[in-house]
Design a protein around this motif. Structure first.
Motif, PDB file in Angstrom:
ATOM      1  N   TYR A  41     -48.543 -32.819 -19.993  1.00 53.36           N
ATOM      2  CA  TYR A  41     -48.142 -31.459 -20.385  1.00 53.36           C
ATOM      3  C   TYR A  41     -49.341 -30.813 -21.091  1.00 53.36           C
ATOM      4  O   TYR A  41     -50.004 -31.446 -21.928  1.00 53.36           O
ATOM      5  CB  TYR A  41     -46.956 -31.534 -21.348  1.00 53.36           C
ATOM      6  CG  TYR A  41     -46.612 -30.236 -22.068  1.00 53.36           C
ATOM      7  CD1 TYR A  41     -47.438 -29.741 -23.088  1.00 53.36           C
ATOM      8  CD2 TYR A  41     -45.483 -29.506 -21.767  1.00 53.36           C
ATOM      9  CE1 TYR A  41     -47.149 -28.549 -23.752  1.00 53.36           C
ATOM     10  CE2 TYR A  41     -45.182 -28.317 -22.420  1.00 53.36           C
ATOM     11  CZ  TYR A  41     -46.031 -27.851 -23.409  1.00 53.36           C
ATOM     12  OH  TYR A  41     -45.728 -26.668 -24.058  1.00 53.36           O
ATOM     13  N   ASP A  54     -47.578 -25.097 -19.512  1.00 52.34           N
ATOM     14  CA  ASP A  54     -46.664 -24.276 -20.278  1.00 52.34           C
ATOM     15  C   ASP A  54     -47.497 -23.191 -20.975  1.00 52.34           C
ATOM     16  O   ASP A  54     -48.739 -23.215 -20.903  1.00 52.34           O
ATOM     17  CB  ASP A  54     -45.958 -25.164 -21.330  1.00 52.34           C
ATOM     18  CG  ASP A  54     -44.607 -24.612 -21.754  1.00 52.34           C
ATOM     19  OD1 ASP A  54     -43.987 -25.214 -22.639  1.00 52.34           O
ATOM     20  OD2 ASP A  54     -44.189 -23.564 -21.214  1.00 52.34           O
ATOM     21  N   TRP A  82     -37.134 -29.295 -28.686  1.00 53.57           N
ATOM     22  CA  TRP A  82     -37.982 -30.207 -27.909  1.00 53.57           C
ATOM     23  C   TRP A  82     -38.696 -31.167 -28.856  1.00 53.57           C
ATOM     24  O   TRP A  82     -38.692 -32.383 -28.688  1.00 53.57           O
ATOM     25  CB  TRP A  82     -38.967 -29.423 -27.053  1.00 53.57           C
ATOM     26  CG  TRP A  82     -38.315 -28.539 -26.042  1.00 53.57           C
ATOM     27  CD1 TRP A  82     -37.863 -27.256 -26.229  1.00 53.57           C
ATOM     28  CD2 TRP A  82     -37.988 -28.869 -24.682  1.00 53.57           C
ATOM     29  NE1 TRP A  82     -37.285 -26.772 -25.063  1.00 53.57           N
ATOM     30  CE2 TRP A  82     -37.364 -27.736 -24.109  1.00 53.57           C
ATOM     31  CE3 TRP A  82     -38.171 -30.002 -23.890  1.00 53.57           C
ATOM     32  CZ2 TRP A  82     -36.916 -27.711 -22.784  1.00 53.57           C
ATOM     33  CZ3 TRP A  82     -37.735 -29.981 -22.568  1.00 53.57           C
ATOM     34  CH2 TRP A  82     -37.112 -28.848 -22.023  1.00 53.57           C
TER      35      TRP A  82
HETATM   36  C1  2M7 Z   1     -40.928 -27.169 -22.268  1.00 52.73           C
HETATM   37  C2  2M7 Z   1     -40.592 -26.152 -23.326  1.00 52.73           C
HETATM   38  N1  2M7 Z   1     -41.292 -24.918 -23.164  1.00 52.73           N
HETATM   39  C3  2M7 Z   1     -41.529 -24.349 -24.490  1.00 52.73           C
HETATM   40  C4  2M7 Z   1     -41.003 -22.993 -24.564  1.00 52.73           C
HETATM   41  C5  2M7 Z   1     -40.659 -21.941 -24.598  1.00 52.73           C
HETATM   42  C6  2M7 Z   1     -40.159 -20.612 -24.641  1.00 52.73           C
HETATM   43  C7  2M7 Z   1     -41.005 -19.570 -24.817  1.00 52.73           C
HETATM   44  C8  2M7 Z   1     -40.512 -18.284 -24.889  1.00 52.73           C
HETATM   45  C9  2M7 Z   1     -39.151 -18.061 -24.751  1.00 52.73           C
HETATM   46  C10 2M7 Z   1     -38.315 -19.133 -24.554  1.00 52.73           C
HETATM   47  C11 2M7 Z   1     -38.803 -20.422 -24.490  1.00 52.73           C
HETATM   48  C12 2M7 Z   1     -40.863 -25.279 -25.461  1.00 52.73           C
HETATM   49  O1  2M7 Z   1     -41.497 -25.292 -26.712  1.00 52.73           O
HETATM   50  C13 2M7 Z   1     -40.994 -26.596 -24.719  1.00 52.73           C
HETATM   51  O2  2M7 Z   1     -42.333 -27.067 -24.778  1.00 52.73           O
END
Ligand code: 2M7
Length: 438
Positions: free
Chosen positions: A144, A195, A280
């Motif tokens: 990740y 991400d 998370w």
């Molecule tokens: C896999 C997941 N993606 C990340 C995120 C997010 C996020 C960002 C903006 C609006 C809603 C959710 C979380 O922190 C976690 O790593």
């Protein structure tokens, strides 16, 4: 079709062996671990009401104060082998591990940043320990990586000025350097899970990101990259301006699962899921709706029945230990998988009509069909509708092949399956041997 210079480079599923294996994983583990595990969603006795791994973004904590957590990072209970053995017991066949989350702290000694494990009391390379330990257990590793890096002075949410543009050019070089570093340091990694790629600054980098993807795939042939990495030149993400999936699988299923096959558009996909509603990283407060093992098994079966994989998230504590509640879930899921994994691994969409009792899965490359049963009616019998002209020749419990089930045919392709036991406290699998006009 719109002519695109930086759209999807391939239509349809990858057919190489690495992706065939990915397609059949069925069950995976996600691990979110970093400095955010130290506060665990709380600061000065106040509960942060967002996701614990986002606590740096809370205006309740000055950035420099959060970043000084690096001097407290010394996870004395961290044991990558214990993590990997727990994942193996659970039945996970791949793991996605946070090398760098949005806070920018690197879990490997990156030479492009001072904000890494090397500068912490712990000092050692955590990414290497995780990759080696999981690889030893035969579990494939996906790294990740968050493009968005709140701690980097050149990170920008949007490029508004000339200064922003100059800074972001430095940031792009930094990002490329770290990704090439990860692929070079950890050649066993099978893929990258991106991400933090939603902000305007990155979405505008279609050409750069396209070239970077090409460079990474050249460096690591077979590398698996999801649809979240890059946008096309029109800013389209996950699917380009022609509706074609970007990358090797759809990465949009974060804390949600499709309900019907049409929603996955014939693509590979995986669902990543938290145990609490939306945490998370480790959160001291283990509250709100915490999913049970049976709920998580149902999510697993639902994903596999629609051709995807289910990836369950664990958030280790600041000291590196995985909390007992999560270990207990891994054990319960693993106990079930030991008896029923045949209906999950290397299985996919059966093409049958969804029915109330649960989910069909089908062994890839064979006619073998399974019923993963979650709902037994008070009658104690399952009404089963098969496709036209598909007869059932045999049915038996996967967990006890001697327990035969006599299908009572009530119509040309409808059956009653009378079960020996009525009150099941957990899901079970029925193996269906079918044959055209058997
Ligand atoms: C896999 C997941 N993606 C990340 C995120 C997010 C996020 C960002 C903006 C609006 C809603 C959710 C979380 O922190 C976690 O790593």
């Amino acid at each position: 079709k719109i002519l695109l210079a930086h759209g999807a480079h391939r239509e349809g599923k990858r057919t190489d062996a690495v992706m065939e294996k990915w397609r059949g994983y069925g069950l995976g583990q996600f691990i979110h671990w970093g400095l955010y595990a130290i506060p665990g969603g709380e600061w000065n006795g106040k509960q942060y009401n967002g996701a614990a791994e986002w606590i740096r973004s809370w205006n309740g904590i000055p950035n420099a104060t959060y970043d000084s957590l690096i001097y407290k990072f010394n996870p004395t209970a961290f044991d990558a082998t214990a993590w990997a053995k727990s994942a193996k017991q659970m039945g996970a066949r791949y793991v996605t591990f946070t090398t760098k989350h949005h806070d920018g702290f690197c879990m490997w000694p990156s030479k492009y940043s001072k904000y890494t494990v090397a500068a912490s009391p712990y000092k050692k390379d955590i990414v290497k320990a995780v990759v080696d330990a999981y690889d030893k257990e035969g579990i494939d590793v996906i790294l990740y990586f968050s493009v968005m890096d709140w701690s980097h002075p050149d990170w920008r949410y949007e490029i508004k000025t000339k200064e922003d543009s100059v800074a972001f050019e430095r940031f792009k070089k930094f990002t490329r350097n770290q990704l090439i570093e990860l692929l070079t340091n950890y050649p066993k990694a099978k893929g990258l899970w991106f991400d933090g790629t939603w902000d305007k600054s990155w979405v505008k980098q279609a050409a750069f990101a396209d070239d970077l993807e090409t460079e990474m795939r050249k460096l690591r042939p077979g590398l698996i990259i999801g649809s979240r990495f890059r946008a096309d030149e029109n800013g389209k993400r996950h699917f380009d301006s022609n509706g074609v999936l970007m990358g090797d699988y759809e990465q949009g299923w974060e804390r949600k699962i499709p309900n019907k096959i049409e929603e996955v558009h014939g693509n590979d996909w995986d669902c990543v899921m938290t145990v609490p509603e939306n945490q998370w990283g480790y959160n001291k407060a283990w509250n709100g709706h915490i999913k049970s093992a049976n709920e998580l098994l149902e999510m697993t079966a639902k994903c596999v029945s629609l051709g995807g994989n289910f990836v369950l998230n664990f958030g280790p504590q600041g000291d590196g230990a995985i909390r007992q509640e999560e270990l207990n879930l891994a054990t319960k899921i693993g106990d079930w998988m030991k008896l029923n994994q045949e209906a999950i691994y290397n299985c996919g969409y059966a093409g049958y009509e969804k029915q109330d009792w649960g989910y069909f899965t089908k062994k890839t490359g064979s006619d073998q069909v399974y019923m993963v049963v979650f709902n037994v009616p008070v009658s104690g019998a399952l009404r089963l509708k098969m496709p036209a002209k598909t007869k059932i020749s045999k049915a038996y419990m996967l967990a006890d092949r001697e327990e035969k089930i006599l299908p009572e045919e009530i119509n040309s392709n409808e059956y009653f399956l009378k079960l020996k036991k009525k009150d099941h406290q957990e899901p079970f699998v029925i193996v269906l041997e079918t044959g055209k006009n058997a």
